[in-house]
Design an enzyme around this catalytic site. Structure first.
Site, PDB file in Angstrom:
ATOM      1  N   ASP A  64       1.202  -1.188   0.254  1.00 36.80           N
ATOM      2  CA  ASP A  64      -0.080  -0.076  -0.217  1.00 36.80           C
ATOM      3  C   ASP A  64       0.995   1.117   0.222  1.00 36.80           C
ATOM      4  O   ASP A  64       1.312   1.267   1.154  1.00 36.80           O
ATOM      5  CB  ASP A  64      -0.689  -0.232   1.188  1.00 36.80           C
ATOM      6  N   TYR A  86       3.276  10.424   0.703  1.00 39.65           N
ATOM      7  CA  TYR A  86       4.122   9.622   1.638  1.00 39.65           C
ATOM      8  C   TYR A  86       5.956   9.431   1.329  1.00 39.65           C
ATOM      9  O   TYR A  86       6.525   9.407   1.855  1.00 39.65           O
ATOM     10  CB  TYR A  86       4.056   7.868   2.049  1.00 39.65           C
ATOM     11  N   HIS A 113      -7.433  10.081  -1.755  1.00 42.12           N
ATOM     12  CA  HIS A 113      -7.050   9.766  -1.005  1.00 42.12           C
ATOM     13  C   HIS A 113      -7.383  10.103   0.853  1.00 42.12           C
ATOM     14  O   HIS A 113      -8.044   9.700   1.602  1.00 42.12           O
ATOM     15  CB  HIS A 113      -5.345   9.640  -0.428  1.00 42.12           C
TER      16      HIS A 113
END
Ligand code: A2P
Length: 317
Positions: free
Chosen positions: A43, A48, A110
């Site tokens: 994932d 990130y 997201h």
């Protein structure tokens, strides 16, 4: 255990490696350890900041013949400043370039939150934009186009309430295939889970261990420690396993996907071993009794002064 199958027959492996908070310099090794352990689901997300290192690790694994692309399930997510329809495909292409892949298995919106286009992370409320400026269905239509073009095999959302899933579905006639949300025994999301089960939407549980490694500005000072919860600890003792393993197994046995994050080889393996465990009906019931609608990720980071977002509007609660 429920098979996480899509309408075209594709199956998402129910245990994945989470990579949020996995630092550059650590995440590539974590991905390699995970794949060598047997994980087939990783994932990822643009925000990130580690997709390029994950891409290097994947391409080395492919080149060395350790795993094939078609054996892996790779998810990524559209960040909050790329909701404008014309920015969706370029954002996906950028993620594909970083991950060194030709297609994703799953691409998610997201958050139901909009930032100004030039803002990666807002420092003040005015850098966030109300959803009315780019309604979620407009972004969703661009996601559908990405799937139609084969850049991603499946599309979904993250942090969406039932109301927001309905909003995009009703406006476009295309239902999200997945909703990825926080789920752990203190936040079992019964209403969302019932809706998704009825409508064949797959749920993925993020932060299944309470994400204790997140930064202080994204944490409440008095938050509970799942690893010290007496019910979870006593089940762990009965199985001679860790509280983390009980939490992961609980999510798997509820029929959701789950994506515990770890960069530690021993813990990556330990988390994988939950595939072999089995909690009894009585243990699942005891864990069900822990529900208290407690969010570790409560949306407070988006509530700065002047922000159009509140936790209430975010979760529709
Ligand atoms: P580490 O990466 O050092 O293993 P979440 O998945 O809810 O975001 O939680 C991630 C946090 O839980 C990280 O701090 C991670 O640390 C830790 N963690 C992951 N697996 C385990 C485990 N089996 N036992 C204890 N802590 C774990």
């Amino acid at each position: 255990m429920k098979k996480l199958e899509f309408s075209n027959g594709d199956v998402m492996p129910n245990l994945g490696l989470g990579t949020w908070k996995s630092a550059p310099g650590e995440v590539g090794a974590a991905v390699k350890t995970a794949v060598r352990t047997g994980y087939r689901h990783i994932d990822c997300a643009y925000v990130y900041g580690n997709e390029a290192e994950i891409g290097n690790a994947l391409s080395e694994l492919f080149a060395d013949g350790e795993v094939r692309r078609d054996e892996l399930w790779i998810t990524s997510k559209l960040w909050n400043n790329f909701h404008a329809p014309q920015r969706v495909r370029p954002a996906l292409d950028n993620t594909l370039k970083d991950l060194q892949l030709d297609f994703l298995d799953l691409y998610l919106i997201h958050w139901p939150i909009l930032f100004r286009e030039d803002v990666f992370w807002p420092s003040k409320g005015s850098e966030m934009v109300p959803l009315e400026e780019i309604p979620l269905p407009d972004t969703w239509k661009a996601m559908v186009a990405c799937r139609d073009a084969g850049a991603t095999r499946h599309i979904g959302v993250s942090n969406f309430s039932v109301r927001k899933i309905r909003e995009v579905t009703d406006a476009t006639g295309v239902q999200p295939e997945v909703d990825q949300v926080e789920m752990q025994p203190l936040l079992q999301q019964p209403g969302l889970k019932a809706y998704c089960d009825e409508n064949d939407i797959i749920l993925t549980a993020y932060s299944p261990l309470g994400s204790r490694d997140r930064s202080a500005d994204n944490k409440s000072s008095d938050e509970p420690d799942l690893f010290k919860n007496p019910v979870i600890s006593s089940i762990a003792r009965a199985h001679d396993c860790s509280p983390a393993q009980v939490l992961i197994r609980w999510a798997l046995q509820r029929g959701t996907a789950v994506i515990p994050k770890s960069v530690n080889p021993e813990r990556i393996r330990q988390n994988y071993d939950t595939l072999k465990m089995k909690l009894s009906d009585a243990e699942m019931e005891a864990l069900a009794g822990l529900e208290r609608h407690y969010r570790f990720l409560n949306g407070q980071v988006f509530e700065m002064e002047g922000s159009p977002y509140t936790a209430k509007s975010l979760w529709d609660e």
